[in-house]
Design an enzyme around this catalytic site. Structure first.
Site, mmCIF file in Angstrom:
data_model
loop_
_atom_site.group_PDB
_atom_site.id
_atom_site.type_symbol
_atom_site.label_atom_id
_atom_site.label_comp_id
_atom_site.label_asym_id
_atom_site.label_seq_id
_atom_site.Cartn_x
_atom_site.Cartn_y
_atom_site.Cartn_z
ATOM 1 N N ASP A 32 4.370 -5.014 -3.744
ATOM 2 C CA ASP A 32 3.812 -4.424 -2.528
ATOM 3 C C ASP A 32 4.507 -5.038 -1.314
ATOM 4 O O ASP A 32 4.681 -6.258 -1.262
ATOM 5 C CB ASP A 32 2.300 -4.689 -2.486
ATOM 6 C CG ASP A 32 1.579 -3.842 -1.462
ATOM 7 O OD1 ASP A 32 1.987 -3.866 -0.280
ATOM 8 O OD2 ASP A 32 0.586 -3.192 -1.821
ATOM 9 N N HIS A 101 -1.821 5.298 -7.390
ATOM 10 C CA HIS A 101 -1.210 3.993 -7.673
ATOM 11 C C HIS A 101 -2.306 2.983 -7.967
ATOM 12 O O HIS A 101 -3.453 3.147 -7.555
ATOM 13 C CB HIS A 101 -0.313 3.522 -6.529
ATOM 14 C CG HIS A 101 -0.991 3.405 -5.202
ATOM 15 N ND1 HIS A 101 -1.356 4.501 -4.444
ATOM 16 C CD2 HIS A 101 -1.370 2.324 -4.484
ATOM 17 C CE1 HIS A 101 -1.925 4.102 -3.324
ATOM 18 N NE2 HIS A 101 -1.952 2.782 -3.322
#
Length: 140
Positions: A32, A101
């Site tokens: 991320d 996700h």
């Protein structure tokens, strides 16, 4: 299937650089870019599904299997003390990119963001709980 306006579809296609930690025919897993902790990663199906409501159930099952494998691997490598698996659906639930996700968030004792998933608990009467239960019952 791909959405030309989706940032995750562009990452999957290699149009936007990413720190990929795993890839196969069905998924790409990237770190991320705004992590909650060291090792925070995202499991991205290569096909575009907006959310849990749209994703093919077999792909969803494969995503969970992959999440388990990655959590075990990441815990071993990163020596984290716990793990969160987060999947948000719709803006009200915190979804900001509308491509299904799953967040893999390693957790460390005494680290900042340890309150990332805290919420205030609600109280319902036994009658309200029974009404909620009855309204949600499903046949298997």
């Amino acid at each position: 299937m791909r959405d030309e306006n989706c940032i995750f579809c562009k990452i999957i296609a290699g149009e936007i650089p990413s720190n990929t930690i795993y890839e196969d025919d069905e998924f790409k897993v990237v770190l991320d870019v705004s992590p909650a902790s060291k090792g925070h990663a995202l499991i991205l199906p290569k096909n575009h599904y907006a959310d849990l409501y749209e994703i093919d159930e077999n792909v969803a099952a494969d995503a969970m299997k992959l999440a388990k494998k990655l959590a075990i691997h990441m815990t071993d490598v990163l020596k984290c003390d716990g793990f969160n698996l987060v999947q948000n659906n719709h803006e009200v639930a915190g979804q900001t990119v509308f491509h299904f996700h799953m967040h893999l968030i390693p957790r460390y004792l005494n680290a900042k963001n340890n309150d990332i998933l805290n919420w205030s608990h609600e109280t319902f009467s036994p009658e309200e709980m029974a009404e909620i239960r009855d309204s949600l019952k499903m046949q298997s």
